[in-house]
Design a protein around this motif. Structure first.
Motif, PDB file in Angstrom:
ATOM      1  N   LEU A  87      -6.207   9.663  83.801  1.00 36.64           N
ATOM      2  CA  LEU A  87      -6.754   9.491  82.460  1.00 36.64           C
ATOM      3  C   LEU A  87      -5.680   9.711  81.397  1.00 36.64           C
ATOM      4  O   LEU A  87      -4.748  10.489  81.588  1.00 36.64           O
ATOM      5  CB  LEU A  87      -7.897  10.478  82.218  1.00 36.64           C
ATOM      6  CG  LEU A  87      -9.105  10.396  83.164  1.00 36.64           C
ATOM      7  CD1 LEU A  87     -10.129  11.449  82.781  1.00 36.64           C
ATOM      8  CD2 LEU A  87      -9.713   9.011  83.141  1.00 36.64           C
ATOM      9  N   LEU A  88      -5.854   9.028  80.273  1.00 34.02           N
ATOM     10  CA  LEU A  88      -4.934   9.168  79.143  1.00 34.02           C
ATOM     11  C   LEU A  88      -5.740   9.307  77.862  1.00 34.02           C
ATOM     12  O   LEU A  88      -6.676   8.546  77.620  1.00 34.02           O
ATOM     13  CB  LEU A  88      -4.023   7.937  79.053  1.00 34.02           C
ATOM     14  CG  LEU A  88      -3.150   7.810  77.796  1.00 34.02           C
ATOM     15  CD1 LEU A  88      -2.119   8.921  77.723  1.00 34.02           C
ATOM     16  CD2 LEU A  88      -2.471   6.437  77.754  1.00 34.02           C
ATOM     17  N   SER A  89      -5.361  10.299  77.058  1.00 30.26           N
ATOM     18  CA  SER A  89      -5.922  10.426  75.717  1.00 30.26           C
ATOM     19  C   SER A  89      -4.869   9.976  74.718  1.00 30.26           C
ATOM     20  O   SER A  89      -3.858  10.655  74.527  1.00 30.26           O
ATOM     21  CB  SER A  89      -6.326  11.877  75.429  1.00 30.26           C
ATOM     22  OG  SER A  89      -6.695  12.010  74.066  1.00 30.26           O
ATOM     23  N   LEU A  90      -5.094   8.831  74.107  1.00 26.14           N
ATOM     24  CA  LEU A  90      -4.161   8.338  73.095  1.00 26.14           C
ATOM     25  C   LEU A  90      -4.261   9.171  71.822  1.00 26.14           C
ATOM     26  O   LEU A  90      -3.264   9.437  71.153  1.00 26.14           O
ATOM     27  CB  LEU A  90      -4.454   6.871  72.792  1.00 26.14           C
ATOM     28  CG  LEU A  90      -4.178   5.891  73.949  1.00 26.14           C
ATOM     29  CD1 LEU A  90      -4.762   4.523  73.624  1.00 26.14           C
ATOM     30  CD2 LEU A  90      -2.693   5.781  74.235  1.00 26.14           C
ATOM     31  N   SER A  91      -5.462   9.610  71.500  1.00 24.38           N
ATOM     32  CA  SER A  91      -5.667  10.372  70.263  1.00 24.38           C
ATOM     33  C   SER A  91      -5.037  11.762  70.342  1.00 24.38           C
ATOM     34  O   SER A  91      -4.541  12.286  69.339  1.00 24.38           O
ATOM     35  CB  SER A  91      -7.159  10.480  69.954  1.00 24.38           C
ATOM     36  OG  SER A  91      -7.860  11.013  71.071  1.00 24.38           O
ATOM     37  N   ASN A  92      -5.041  12.376  71.539  1.00 26.83           N
ATOM     38  CA  ASN A  92      -4.481  13.727  71.692  1.00 26.83           C
ATOM     39  C   ASN A  92      -3.131  13.746  72.406  1.00 26.83           C
ATOM     40  O   ASN A  92      -2.524  14.807  72.531  1.00 26.83           O
ATOM     41  CB  ASN A  92      -5.467  14.616  72.453  1.00 26.83           C
ATOM     42  CG  ASN A  92      -6.761  14.830  71.694  1.00 26.83           C
ATOM     43  OD1 ASN A  92      -6.742  15.088  70.492  1.00 26.83           O
ATOM     44  ND2 ASN A  92      -7.880  14.703  72.372  1.00 26.83           N
ATOM     45  N   ASN A  93      -2.703  12.589  72.899  1.00 20.50           N
ATOM     46  CA  ASN A  93      -1.406  12.464  73.570  1.00 20.50           C
ATOM     47  C   ASN A  93      -1.276  13.396  74.773  1.00 20.50           C
ATOM     48  O   ASN A  93      -0.345  14.197  74.865  1.00 20.50           O
ATOM     49  CB  ASN A  93      -0.259  12.687  72.573  1.00 20.50           C
ATOM     50  CG  ASN A  93       1.090  12.323  73.185  1.00 20.50           C
ATOM     51  OD1 ASN A  93       1.163  11.525  74.109  1.00 20.50           O
ATOM     52  ND2 ASN A  93       2.145  12.921  72.664  1.00 20.50           N
ATOM     53  N   TRP A  94      -2.240  13.315  75.707  1.00 17.29           N
ATOM     54  CA  TRP A  94      -2.117  14.056  76.959  1.00 17.29           C
ATOM     55  C   TRP A  94      -2.799  13.324  78.099  1.00 17.29           C
ATOM     56  O   TRP A  94      -3.549  12.380  77.873  1.00 17.29           O
ATOM     57  CB  TRP A  94      -2.627  15.488  76.835  1.00 17.29           C
ATOM     58  CG  TRP A  94      -3.998  15.682  76.253  1.00 17.29           C
ATOM     59  CD1 TRP A  94      -5.113  14.936  76.477  1.00 17.29           C
ATOM     60  CD2 TRP A  94      -4.398  16.733  75.363  1.00 17.29           C
ATOM     61  NE1 TRP A  94      -6.176  15.456  75.779  1.00 17.29           N
ATOM     62  CE2 TRP A  94      -5.763  16.558  75.095  1.00 17.29           C
ATOM     63  CE3 TRP A  94      -3.734  17.810  74.775  1.00 17.29           C
ATOM     64  CZ2 TRP A  94      -6.472  17.414  74.266  1.00 17.29           C
ATOM     65  CZ3 TRP A  94      -4.442  18.669  73.951  1.00 17.29           C
ATOM     66  CH2 TRP A  94      -5.801  18.462  73.695  1.00 17.29           C
ATOM     67  N   ARG A  95      -2.469  13.754  79.307  1.00 15.19           N
ATOM     68  CA  ARG A  95      -2.960  13.090  80.515  1.00 15.19           C
ATOM     69  C   ARG A  95      -3.681  14.085  81.401  1.00 15.19           C
ATOM     70  O   ARG A  95      -3.417  15.285  81.359  1.00 15.19           O
ATOM     71  CB  ARG A  95      -1.795  12.466  81.308  1.00 15.19           C
ATOM     72  CG  ARG A  95      -1.077  11.362  80.578  1.00 15.19           C
ATOM     73  CD  ARG A  95       0.197  10.943  81.304  1.00 15.19           C
ATOM     74  NE  ARG A  95       0.944   9.957  80.532  1.00 15.19           N
ATOM     75  CZ  ARG A  95       0.833   8.657  80.684  1.00 15.19           C
ATOM     76  NH1 ARG A  95       0.013   8.159  81.588  1.00 15.19           N
ATOM     77  NH2 ARG A  95       1.543   7.828  79.944  1.00 15.19           N
ATOM     78  N   LEU A  96      -4.557  13.552  82.257  1.00 18.86           N
ATOM     79  CA  LEU A  96      -5.307  14.383  83.201  1.00 18.86           C
ATOM     80  C   LEU A  96      -5.630  13.556  84.431  1.00 18.86           C
ATOM     81  O   LEU A  96      -5.972  12.375  84.320  1.00 18.86           O
ATOM     82  CB  LEU A  96      -6.611  14.883  82.551  1.00 18.86           C
ATOM     83  CG  LEU A  96      -7.532  15.748  83.410  1.00 18.86           C
ATOM     84  CD1 LEU A  96      -6.921  17.119  83.674  1.00 18.86           C
ATOM     85  CD2 LEU A  96      -8.898  15.899  82.730  1.00 18.86           C
ATOM     86  N   ARG A  97      -5.495  14.176  85.587  1.00 23.48           N
ATOM     87  CA  ARG A  97      -5.935  13.532  86.830  1.00 23.48           C
ATOM     88  C   ARG A  97      -7.278  14.149  87.210  1.00 23.48           C
ATOM     89  O   ARG A  97      -7.442  15.372  87.177  1.00 23.48           O
ATOM     90  CB  ARG A  97      -4.926  13.770  87.960  1.00 23.48           C
ATOM     91  CG  ARG A  97      -5.355  13.159  89.307  1.00 23.48           C
ATOM     92  CD  ARG A  97      -4.407  13.541  90.437  1.00 23.48           C
ATOM     93  NE  ARG A  97      -3.036  13.128  90.142  1.00 23.48           N
ATOM     94  CZ  ARG A  97      -2.054  13.973  89.820  1.00 23.48           C
ATOM     95  NH1 ARG A  97      -2.281  15.275  89.736  1.00 23.48           N
ATOM     96  NH2 ARG A  97      -0.844  13.526  89.579  1.00 23.48           N
ATOM     97  N   ILE A  98      -8.232  13.315  87.578  1.00 23.76           N
ATOM     98  CA  ILE A  98      -9.512  13.820  88.070  1.00 23.76           C
ATOM     99  C   ILE A  98      -9.704  13.333  89.501  1.00 23.76           C
ATOM    100  O   ILE A  98      -9.214  12.269  89.888  1.00 23.76           O
ATOM    101  CB  ILE A  98     -10.694  13.380  87.169  1.00 23.76           C
ATOM    102  CG1 ILE A  98     -10.753  11.855  87.035  1.00 23.76           C
ATOM    103  CG2 ILE A  98     -10.615  14.045  85.811  1.00 23.76           C
ATOM    104  CD1 ILE A  98     -11.965  11.344  86.284  1.00 23.76           C
ATOM    105  N   ARG A  99     -10.384  14.162  90.295  1.00 26.71           N
ATOM    106  CA  ARG A  99     -10.587  13.813  91.700  1.00 26.71           C
ATOM    107  C   ARG A  99     -11.976  14.238  92.131  1.00 26.71           C
ATOM    108  O   ARG A  99     -12.467  15.289  91.736  1.00 26.71           O
ATOM    109  CB  ARG A  99      -9.539  14.507  92.576  1.00 26.71           C
ATOM    110  CG  ARG A  99      -9.727  14.257  94.063  1.00 26.71           C
ATOM    111  CD  ARG A  99      -8.551  14.766  94.877  1.00 26.71           C
ATOM    112  NE  ARG A  99      -8.368  16.196  94.712  1.00 26.71           N
ATOM    113  CZ  ARG A  99      -7.305  16.860  95.183  1.00 26.71           C
ATOM    114  NH1 ARG A  99      -6.335  16.217  95.802  1.00 26.71           N
ATOM    115  NH2 ARG A  99      -7.200  18.165  95.003  1.00 26.71           N
TER     116      ARG A  99
END
Length: 202
Positions: A87-99
């Motif tokens: 996942l990518l948040s363009l508004s907050n400029n961070w990434r997250l992997r979900i599983r």
């Protein structure tokens, strides 16, 4: 406070009471139970403090022989199959992997995320085609890389490495055809040739 730590605090504040958050190699992975997959992903998208409006990638994983022979995968992991999404948040400029660990090794099925992130439509078809993971609620779940008549799922660890049938496009028939093929197994040992005195005095 670093951006990663801020994201970690936000995830724990909004979702941490029910989920497992893993930090490793400067990245965060959020493990979501299969029965909360769609609901939690919707919250990840719609909560402004998280703001994951974009899903970049989705992949299936077969853990059945992971770490073998040193690790017994059946004991090390809660299920054979998992689905991971970047996942990518363009508004907050961070990434997250979900599983999510997909229940039922014989017929793995997980809720589709097409209604949350429409970009995952083709990725879910790919995971279905290659791993046999069924995405419940997908509007058009069919093979995308292999032929429609293909039997099996080629990225599963127990899929045979060689077979007895090949598929090719036939110019005269103007369609894909299957025909028997003979494969003679052979062992090839490479021959190493080095010049005399190689590595001596260098």
């Amino acid at each position: 406070m670093s951006r990663l730590q801020t994201l970690k605090q936000n995830v724990l504040a909004h979702l941490g009471d029910q989920l497992n958050l893993i930090e490793a190699y400067g990245e965060l992975t959020l493990e979501i139970p299969a029965n909360k997959w769609q609901e939690t992903c919707t919250r990840l998208r719609d909560t402004p403090e998280l703001g994951f409006e974009t899903a970049i990638d989705l992949a299936g994983v077969d853990y059945s022989t992971w770490g073998a022979p040193a690790v017994n995968a059946a004991e090390a992991f809660p299920a054979r199959f998992a689905v991971a999404v970047q996942l990518l948040s363009l508004s907050n400029n961070w990434r997250l992997r979900i599983r999510a660990w997909v229940p039922n090794n014989e017929f793995p099925m997980l809720a589709s995320l097409v209604n949350v992130w429409p970009s995952l439509g083709w990725f879910e078809r790919e995971a279905f085609d290659l791993f046999g993971i069924v995405f419940d609620g997908h509007p058009d779940l069919r093979r995308i890389l292999t032929d429609y008549g293909f039997i099996g799922h080629p990225f599963r660890k127990d899929f045979p490495l060689s077979g007895h049938v090949e598929m090719r496009y036939d110019e005269q028939a103007k369609r894909v055809i299957y025909q028997p093929v003979t494969i003679e197994p052979r062992e090839i040992t490479p021959r190493v040739i080095r010049e005399e005195g190689y590595g001596v005095g260098r």
